[in-house]
Each structure stands twice: as structure tokens, then as C-alpha cells.
Motif scaffolding. Structure first.
Motif, PDB file in Angstrom:
ATOM      1  N   THR A  31      25.882 -37.616  12.614  1.00 54.49           N
ATOM      2  CA  THR A  31      24.447 -37.418  12.444  1.00 54.49           C
ATOM      3  C   THR A  31      24.219 -36.134  11.643  1.00 54.49           C
ATOM      4  OG1 THR A  31      24.207 -36.107  14.455  1.00 54.49           O
ATOM      5  CG2 THR A  31      24.007 -38.510  14.670  1.00 54.49           C
ATOM      6  N   GLN A  32      22.990 -35.919  11.221  1.00 55.91           N
ATOM      7  CA  GLN A  32      22.671 -34.670  10.537  1.00 55.91           C
ATOM      8  C   GLN A  32      22.875 -33.479  11.474  1.00 55.91           C
ATOM      9  OE1 GLN A  32      18.664 -35.220   9.058  1.00 55.91           O
ATOM     10  NE2 GLN A  32      19.375 -36.213   7.178  1.00 55.91           N
ATOM     11  N   GLU A  33      22.594 -33.677  12.754  1.00 49.52           N
ATOM     12  CA  GLU A  33      22.766 -32.589  13.728  1.00 49.52           C
ATOM     13  C   GLU A  33      24.249 -32.225  13.875  1.00 49.52           C
ATOM     14  OE1 GLU A  33      20.881 -35.224  14.117  1.00 49.52           O
ATOM     15  OE2 GLU A  33      18.877 -34.306  14.165  1.00 49.52           O
ATOM     16  N   GLU A  34      25.117 -33.255  13.875  1.00 49.68           N
ATOM     17  CA  GLU A  34      26.555 -33.000  14.012  1.00 49.68           C
ATOM     18  C   GLU A  34      27.099 -32.287  12.779  1.00 49.68           C
ATOM     19  OE1 GLU A  34      28.115 -36.640  16.873  1.00 49.68           O
ATOM     20  OE2 GLU A  34      27.610 -37.080  14.779  1.00 49.68           O
ATOM     21  N   GLU A  37      25.988 -28.630  12.901  1.00 49.01           N
ATOM     22  CA  GLU A  37      26.777 -27.822  13.837  1.00 49.01           C
ATOM     23  C   GLU A  37      28.114 -27.435  13.225  1.00 49.01           C
ATOM     24  OE1 GLU A  37      28.618 -28.096  18.379  1.00 49.01           O
ATOM     25  OE2 GLU A  37      27.234 -29.646  17.625  1.00 49.01           O
ATOM     26  N   SER A  42      21.142 -25.275  10.039  1.00 47.13           N
ATOM     27  CA  SER A  42      20.212 -26.075  10.827  1.00 47.13           C
ATOM     28  C   SER A  42      20.196 -27.525  10.343  1.00 47.13           C
ATOM     29  CB  SER A  42      18.802 -25.498  10.741  1.00 47.13           C
ATOM     30  OG  SER A  42      18.276 -25.684   9.445  1.00 47.13           O
ATOM     31  N   SER A  43      19.868 -28.425  11.254  1.00 41.98           N
ATOM     32  CA  SER A  43      19.744 -29.832  10.867  1.00 41.98           C
ATOM     33  C   SER A  43      18.573 -30.025   9.902  1.00 41.98           C
ATOM     34  CB  SER A  43      19.555 -30.707  12.105  1.00 41.98           C
ATOM     35  OG  SER A  43      18.387 -30.315  12.826  1.00 41.98           O
TER      36      SER A  43
END
Length: 276
Positions: A31-34, A37, A42-43
Motif C-alpha cells: 500500500t502507499q502507507e507501507e 513507512e 508520509s503516505s
């Protein structure tokens, strides 16, 4: 996937970069969040670059390369897109320019890109290569980008193009006598097109000239206005109505202070006699 923006790599260099980054992310099932990280950002930043709303910096591309384990692929992709050769924000403006029904420009010192001959543009690029501002590869990308931009004048239903040049654009020598003569001839050809208005604001106007910086103002099909301004470091697109309407009013005053198209062409022809 809900709200997943479709990317068109032909629409802008930013979307081309975003498409490559998204493909690499999808291959890994992240995902963009992964990805954020792993890359240490930031996502929201990942989303903005991936969808072309923000340009990739060298630092950002390096972080993404490390996260993906792709060596310097993203950094090379960033360089290939010509972001080092083009001001940030210019590609966004040109995307609007391709859709404009009216284009208004005022320029000081240098003939604007839409009207530059190949040799005139080449002389400017070679100057920047000599001073170390860009590489030869970036100069090639800049010229390619300019050719694609000038295609807007050749489309089946071309926009109305209104150009006012400060007299300095005509008398500042670029590339030598032959290059300048050909460039001046190109301006005369432009003035004779059915969808153009061409004027020169002479030095004699003095302080009555309403602008001290270049102006780029677009009218879109819905009659909304888009303005574009540049500093040495970046370009800025503005769609705020209060600012764009003020620029439009100033542009009308500029045209009133400028020579007529006939007188402007006569000035150029007189200058050409001096270059022959």
C-alpha cells in the motif's frame, strides 16, 4: 480499488514518473502507507508524487529506490523526465496550455518558448550547458519538450494566441546574426497567422508598462483563467480568480500602450535590415 486515479504517462512527466512508481509498488503488493513507512516519508507525499500532483525530488527518488531495492532506477527515471532541465511547475502549466482556447503572453529579454526557432532555443540551451546549469542530455529533453509544446499552435482548432514582446526581446542578440534574423522572421510569420495578435511594447513606454515580469495567462473552455509565473527556482500555477483577473486587466493596459501589429511588424523588418 476505490478512488484510484488513472495515470496517463503522455499527459505530463510527473504522471510518467508516478506510473513507474505505482507499478513497482503494485508488483510488491504494498500500500502507499507501507511504502511510506519503508521510505521514511508520509503516505500523503507518496500519494501526491504518484498521482503527479508533486514533482519527485532527487532525495525522494533515492529513498524510493532504497525502499524498492531498485538501485538508482527511480533517480534515473526522474532525470530522464527532464525535471532537472525544466522548472518545477512548468509541466503543470503546459498541461493547461494544451487545452486553452486563448493564450496571452508578455515576455522581457527573451523570445518566449512558443515562438522560438530551433536554432534560437539551441543557443539558449548551449549557454546553460556552458555555465553548468544543465547537461547535454537535459538540453535535448528541453528541446524535445519545447517541440511538443509548440505543437499546440498546429492543432486542428488552434487557440487564439496574443503575444506582447518587450523591445528587449528583439534587440538582445542570441546565437549570432543568422540565428537572430531567422528568429525575427519567425515572429513576422507568427504575426500573419489568422489566430494571432502580435505587438511590441517599445522602450519609450517607460514606466507606463504595467508589468516588470513575464506574464502567462490562459483562458480555458469554461472561460476560467490560469496564470503562470516563474522565479529563478520554480514556476507557479495560479487559478485564483482575484489574481488572474488582475493580470488580465493589466494585460489589456499593456496592449493599449504597445505598438499596433502593423507597426510592430514594421519595427521587426527594420531590425532585420540591420542583421542582413
Amino acid at each position: 480499488m476505490v478512488n484510484r486515479k488513472e495515470l496517463d504517462p503522455e499527459r505530463s512527466p510527473r504522471e510518467k514518473f508516478g506510473q513507474v512508481m505505482r507499478s513497482l509498488r503494485d508488483e510488491r503488493g504494498w500500500t502507499q502507507e507501507e511504502l511510506a513507512e519503508r521510505a521514511g516519508c508520509s503516505s500523503q507525499h507518496i500519494s501526491a508524487v504518484e498521482t503527479g500532483r508533486r514533482p519527485p525530488t532527487r532525495r525522494f527518488a533515492s529513498r524510493i529506490d532504497r525502499a524498492f531495492g531498485t538501485g538508482d532506477r527511480l533517480e534515473r527515471q526522474r532525470q530522464a523526465l527532464g525535471h532537472a532541465a525544466l522548472l518545477e511547475g512548468l509541466d503543470q502549466y503546459v498541461a493547461y496550455e494544451r487545452r486553452a482556447i486563448e493564450i496571452r503572453q508578455f515576455q522581457i529579454g527573451i523570445v518566449p518558448g512558443l515562438l522560438q526557432t530551433t536554432d534560437y532555443a539551441k543557443a539558449l540551451a548551449e549557454r546553460d550547458i556552458r555555465r553548468g546549469a544543465i547537461t547535454p542530455e537535459q538540453a535535448d529533453e528541453r528541446r524535445s519538450f519545447l517541440a511538443r509544446r509548440q505543437a499546440v499552435l498546429m492543432r486542428p482548432r488552434p487557440p487564439m494566441v496574443l503575444v506582447v514582446l518587450d523591445e528587449s526581446c528583439l534587440v538582445r542578440p542570441v546565437g549570432g546574426t543568422e540565428v537572430m534574423d531567422a528568429q525575427l522572421a519567425r515572429l513576422v510569420e507568427f504575426a500573419h497567422l489568422p489566430n494571432t495578435v502580435f505587438q511590441v511594447v517599445p522602450f519609450a513606454v517607460g514606466e507606463r508598462r504595467p508589468f516588470d515580469l513575464p506574464v502567462n495567462l490562459l483562458t480555458l473552455e469554461d472561460r476560467s483563467l490560469v496564470a503562470y509565473a516563474e522565479t529563478h527556482a520554480q514556476g507557479q500555477v495560479d487559478r485564483d480568480s482575484s489574481g488572474t483577473l488582475s493580470l488580465l486587466a493589466g494585460y489589456h493596459h499593456l496592449q493599449a500602450e504597445s505598438l499596433s501589429q502593423t507597426a510592430s511588424v514594421a519595427m521587426i523588418e527594420q531590425l532585420r535590415e540591420g542583421t542582413s
